[in-house]
Structures are given as C-alpha cells and as structure tokens.
Design a protein around this motif. Structure first.
Motif, PDB file in Angstrom:
ATOM      1  N   SER A  55      27.829 -89.553  26.175  1.00 48.51           N
ATOM      2  CA  SER A  55      27.400 -88.178  25.905  1.00 48.51           C
ATOM      3  C   SER A  55      26.976 -87.529  27.210  1.00 48.51           C
ATOM      4  CB  SER A  55      26.271 -88.140  24.874  1.00 48.51           C
ATOM      5  OG  SER A  55      25.154 -88.880  25.325  1.00 48.51           O
ATOM      6  N   ASP A  56      26.834 -86.218  27.180  1.00 52.72           N
ATOM      7  CA  ASP A  56      26.565 -85.429  28.386  1.00 52.72           C
ATOM      8  C   ASP A  56      25.344 -85.966  29.136  1.00 52.72           C
ATOM      9  OD1 ASP A  56      26.285 -83.509  30.335  1.00 52.72           O
ATOM     10  OD2 ASP A  56      25.675 -81.914  28.949  1.00 52.72           O
ATOM     11  N   PRO A 100      21.555 -88.794  29.502  1.00 51.55           N
ATOM     12  CA  PRO A 100      22.177 -88.446  28.223  1.00 51.55           C
ATOM     13  C   PRO A 100      21.197 -88.506  27.050  1.00 51.55           C
ATOM     14  CG  PRO A 100      22.941 -90.584  29.005  1.00 51.55           C
ATOM     15  CD  PRO A 100      22.188 -89.959  30.124  1.00 51.55           C
ATOM     16  N   ARG A 103      29.733 -84.188  39.002  1.00 51.12           N
ATOM     17  CA  ARG A 103      30.629 -84.795  38.022  1.00 51.12           C
ATOM     18  C   ARG A 103      30.419 -86.304  38.036  1.00 51.12           C
ATOM     19  NH1 ARG A 103      35.710 -82.797  36.573  1.00 51.12           N
ATOM     20  NH2 ARG A 103      35.720 -81.541  38.490  1.00 51.12           N
ATOM     21  N   TRP A 155      32.339 -86.246  32.684  1.00 44.41           N
ATOM     22  CA  TRP A 155      31.325 -85.219  32.444  1.00 44.41           C
ATOM     23  C   TRP A 155      31.113 -84.332  33.671  1.00 44.41           C
ATOM     24  CZ3 TRP A 155      30.192 -84.788  27.526  1.00 44.41           C
ATOM     25  CH2 TRP A 155      30.341 -85.917  26.710  1.00 44.41           C
ATOM     26  N   SER A 166      28.736 -81.154  35.267  1.00 44.13           N
ATOM     27  CA  SER A 166      27.426 -80.501  35.143  1.00 44.13           C
ATOM     28  C   SER A 166      27.574 -78.994  35.010  1.00 44.13           C
ATOM     29  CB  SER A 166      26.581 -80.804  36.381  1.00 44.13           C
ATOM     30  OG  SER A 166      26.986 -79.997  37.473  1.00 44.13           O
TER      31      SER A 166
END
Length: 553
Positions: free
Chosen positions: A67-68, A92, A155, A159, A161
C-alpha cells in the motif's frame, strides 16, 4: 544535468544511539550522577540502534510494499543558493510503530525538475530509507541554480509520492529586491483543524518559518480532541503522553496525517526550529518540568530530538548526538536578509522563581543566567558583526520584548520568556547596537496570540530608542478558536505601550521585505473548531528600512 549516482548517507553520521546518548548525557551530568541511569531507562528512550560504522548494510528492498508508503507526504527545507533539503518518510501503516515497513533497508528514488509534470528531469538519484531512522529520507540536493523554483518527488517500487514545490535562495552576493515569508507556530492537533495550513499552502511566499511546538506531548483521545467532525477513530497509542522514541515517532505520524499540514509542506520550503512541546512543556536545558532526575530526562530529550530530526526537512548537520543537537543556524536571502535561527530551549538556565509569573528580581536578573547559552549568544553577535544584509531577521521561540501582565509598578512577567532572562536580553540588544544592526526583525511563536511590538532599548522607558520590531505569529491550532480581543486586551495594551497590536485568533504572519521597508500582515481565521473558515487580514504594519518601529500600513 546532475549526477545520477546514489546519494548514500555519509559514514560519519552513522553511530550507535546508546553510545551517543550515554556520552552526551555524561558530559552534561558527570559520571557519578549519570551512572544512576538504568538499562531500563535507556530502553525507554531507544528501541533500535542506528547503523554502526563499518557494519554490513541490510539488503535493499524495493518491492513488496502493498500500500502507499507516502502517507506522510513530502517536505523541503533550509534553502541555500545551490541546494535544498528534500524529505519524506515511508509509512504505509503510519499508526504502527514501524510504519508498517519492518526492519529492512529500502531504496527510494528521487527526482527534481523545473515543471510539475517532470517533462525534463534535471536531477535524480537514490537514497536509502533505513529502519533505524524510521524509514525517513533526507536528500541534500546540490548543484541547483540560485533563485529558482523546482518540483520534486520520490518513488519506491510501484509507488510515487505527491509532488512538492520548493525553491533555492538567491545568489549570496545578489542585491535581491524582495522576499515574501510566512511564520507559523503552535499546532496542537487536538485543539482543532489545520485550516490555517490550508490557507498557508495557497499563499505566494518564498519560505515558511515554523517557530516551534510542531507537536504536543499531551494525550490525544480517540476522537482527536476537538476534531469531532472527522470519522477517524484514533488508536489508544495516542492517548498517553509521549515519553519514548516510539511515542514521539507515532505523534509525528499523527500530525503529518493531516492533509492541510502536508499541503503546506508540499507547497513551500520550511525552516524549522523547536520550542518546548516537541519534548516537554517548559523544560529548560536538562531540567524537566517535573521532579524527574535530569539524567532520566536527557534520555527522553534524546528520543524527542531524534524523532524531530527524522520527521523534518533538516540536514545531517542537525542530526542529534544523543540528547544534543545543533539546531541554531544561519541562512541568507542574497544581501536582502540574514536569518539567525535560534534555539532558546536546549541551553537555557532553569526558569527563575519556579517558573511562575513574577516581577523582576535578583533571581531573574542574575547576569549569569542565559536563555541561549554562551556559545549561541556569541555566535549570534558575531554573525551580526559580519552581516552584509539589509534586514537581520531572528526567528526564535518565546517573547523577546517585555510583556507586563498588569499596570502596577511590580507587575509580573513571564519567567519562561526573555523577561525571565533580562541580562541575556540586554546583552543581545547591546550586541545588535554595537554591530550597527538598523533593521532588526524578530519572529516569535509560543504565545498563541498575535502581537506587534516595538523593541525598545529600555522597555521601562517608553521614550527610549526603538531598536527593532517583533511580531508573534499566533498559533495554527493551540488555544482553540480564540477571539479578536481577549479579556485582557485593554490591560495588556495599557501595561505595554510598545505593544502596537494584540489579536487572539488563529493564523500566521506574512511578511514582505524589500529594500525600502517590510510589510507585516496578520492573517487570521474566525474558527478552527469546524473546518473551512475563510482567511482574512486582521491588521497590517510597515517598518521602514533605517527607521525602526511599527507604522500602520
């Protein structure tokens, strides 16, 4: 084009926190007293060790983040003519102690471009996010062009930013014509919404100065205190006072989970300093607010200082060594402005008269007392002697100007502000006069209200020379909504004739400096108890170059 090689953390900044804390604390206290610290107390302050010199690095991980990880946003800070510091932290799961990242080292790519679409990336590299630094990333990007707006992002794996916007300072010797800055302070999460930061993100300013109390150590309940209009239910880890490294790290995660704070950081470079609440209310040097032994408090201070560095856009020069950190520093904006950023917490003498409001007396006026420490005081005065700047700006924490709480002859003063360290203040005023500082602007936080003050050579003589200008920037959230005229407004204005303005609402100060004058705008919102209040200008003042003192704009 910039080099595209890896930006690795310099080896000289890798150390064991146990060794650093123990060594620095021993220097403060002496060996006999320090040895009373137990292993349990050390474990309270630190749950991990930083990478040791010569140690084999853990393997890099660039994937398997499900996840982010950029939930806490991005930030930049301390702009120089040829460099700026970029920050992010991988988390995350920000409300877990490890941010959901585990213990592995992670490679993070960074990019800098002239446009927000990154059509032509000018600078790029890779930095390591170490678990030992709570997976924070600090990249000092060098080789930039002076006086230029840049966009940046990070990055890792799949993911990406959010995009941040920053800028470099003008060339050191340039006769820069203008500078727009903002000053903010005191953002107790539990006291209301960060509406002020949302408006600040939309201001056209070159740099933001955060003057302390970025977070508060007090417990935050599951509702987020006054933030009753959100659906977020906070975990119990926040419903206690911050004491350990894990506590402070989690508290930064809570604060940076706010989208308005993240927006302000993404929009502008910040220059940060701390006050008391980043560690503990009204601490003084190694002396805590309560009766905890100083050697134990220094362990708490070490944890607080380390978490502060991990979560702010600061260079490795500010990386703490145990309970010590060199936060005072100097920046320039061409020859227009010199910024002397102070630390009035780490080196100060204990507050006089048990830190209760008190009239000046032998204890508070002892010449040996200091609010800056001798080394920082000399650094400040030497910096003024060598300054070539038109405006000498002093961002710092607590009220510099005298502030009487009554109209009586023996009116009490705050022993936590410069009023409790009058010999210290007198030496600084004398130093400014000796250096020929004509345009002295003091930016102050702490008090949760907006003041505009003429700095007097002798505050007890209203007719004495005005030597500078001080503005307090009120608070982002601390103190809840506030009112335009607090109950003591008339009393304070009569007791302090050098006080030209007093407002109790939340907001910030916006300043525009040029070669002729500085304009100061007090920007305020009507409420923070509900989100979305509009911003307005409560008052504006001008101080002219070469003519200290405030005039209505």
């Amino acid at each position: 084009m910039a080099p595209t090689g890896r930006h690795s953390r310099p080896a000289e900044h890798a150390f064991s926190p146990h060794d650093a804390v123990m060594g620095a604390a021993a220097r403060h206290l002496g060996r006999r007293r320090f040895l009373t610290v137990t292993a349990a107390a050390a474990a309270l302050a630190f749950s991990t060790n930083l990478p040791a010199r010569g140690a084999v690095a853990a393997p890099l991980r660039t994937a398997r983040i499900s996840s982010d990880p950029f939930t806490l946003g991005v930030a930049s800070g301390d702009p120089l003519p040829d460099s700026v510091l970029l920050w992010t932290r991988l988390a995350p799961e920000p409300f877990l102690e490890d941010g959901g990242m585990g213990t592995e080292r992670v490679a993070v790519e960074w990019e800098v471009a002239l446009d927000e679409y990154f059509a032509a990336v000018l600078f790029r590299g890779t930095a390591d996010a170490h678990a030992e630094y709570n997976h924070s990333v600090h990249v000092d990007v060098k080789g930039l062009t002076a006086g230029t707006v840049y966009y940046y992002r990070f990055r890792t794996g799949a993911w990406l930013s959010p995009t941040g916007r920053t800028r470099t300072a003008p060339p050191a010797d340039s006769a820069t014509s203008t500078l727009r800055l903002a000053a903010v302070a005191c953002q107790a999460y539990q006291d209301g919404y960060y509406t002020v930061h949302r408006h600040l993100a939309q201001e056209d300013v070159d740099v933001v100065f955060h003057l302390g109390d970025y977070l508060y150590e007090y417990a935050v309940n599951s509702e987020g205190g006054e933030r009753r209009y959100t659906d977020v239910v906070l975990p119990d880890v926040f419903n206690r006072e911050t004491m350990t490294l894990a506590d402070y790290r989690l508290r930064y995660s809570l604060y940076k989970s706010d989208e308005d704070l993240r927006a302000a950081h993404a929009a502008h470079p910040f220059v940060v300093t701390w006050d008391d609440h980043e560690t503990e209310n009204n601490y003084a040097g190694s002396i805590p607010e309560n009766g905890i032994p100083p050697e134990e408090f220094l362990l708490r201070r070490a944890a607080a200082y380390r978490a502060f560095w991990e979560n702010q856009p600061l260079r490795t020069a500010q990386l703490p060594q145990g309970p010590d950190a060199r936060l005072y520093r100097r920046l320039h904006w061409g020859t227009l402005a010199q910024f002397d950023i102070l630390d009035t917490r780490q080196y100060r003498s204990d507050q006089a008269y048990d830190d209760r409001p008190h009239a000046p007396g032998p204890e508070s006026d002892d010449p040996a007392r200091t609010i800056t420490g001798a080394a920082q005081e000399q650094w400040l005065l030497d910096g003024w002697q060598s300054s070539a700047a038109l405006w000498n700006v002093m961002p710092q924490q607590v009220c510099f100007s005298q502030r009487k709480f009554d109209v009586t002859a023996d009116a009490p003063l705050s022993m936590d502000a410069w009023d409790g360290y009058r010999a210290s203040r007198a030496r600084v005023v004398a130093g400014a006069r000796a250096a020929g500082v004509e345009n002295w602007l003091i930016l102050t936080g702490d008090v949760h209200v907006g003041y505009a003050l003429d700095v007097k050579e002798n505050f007890d003589d209203p007719a004495s020379a005005t030597v500078g200008t001080e503005v307090t920037c009120t608070s982002v959230a601390s103190g809840r909504d506030g009112v335009e005229r607090p109950a003591n407004w008339d009393l304070y204005m009569r007791a302090n004739p050098h006080m030209r303005f007093y407002d109790g609402r939340r907001g910030y100060v916006r300043a525009e400096l040029d070669r002729q004058a500085t304009r100061l705008d007090f920007r305020t919102v009507s409420a923070i108890s509900t989100p979305g209040a509009p911003i307005g200008t409560a008052a504006s003042f001008v101080t002219e170059a070469g003519a200290p003192g405030l005039n209505p704009a």
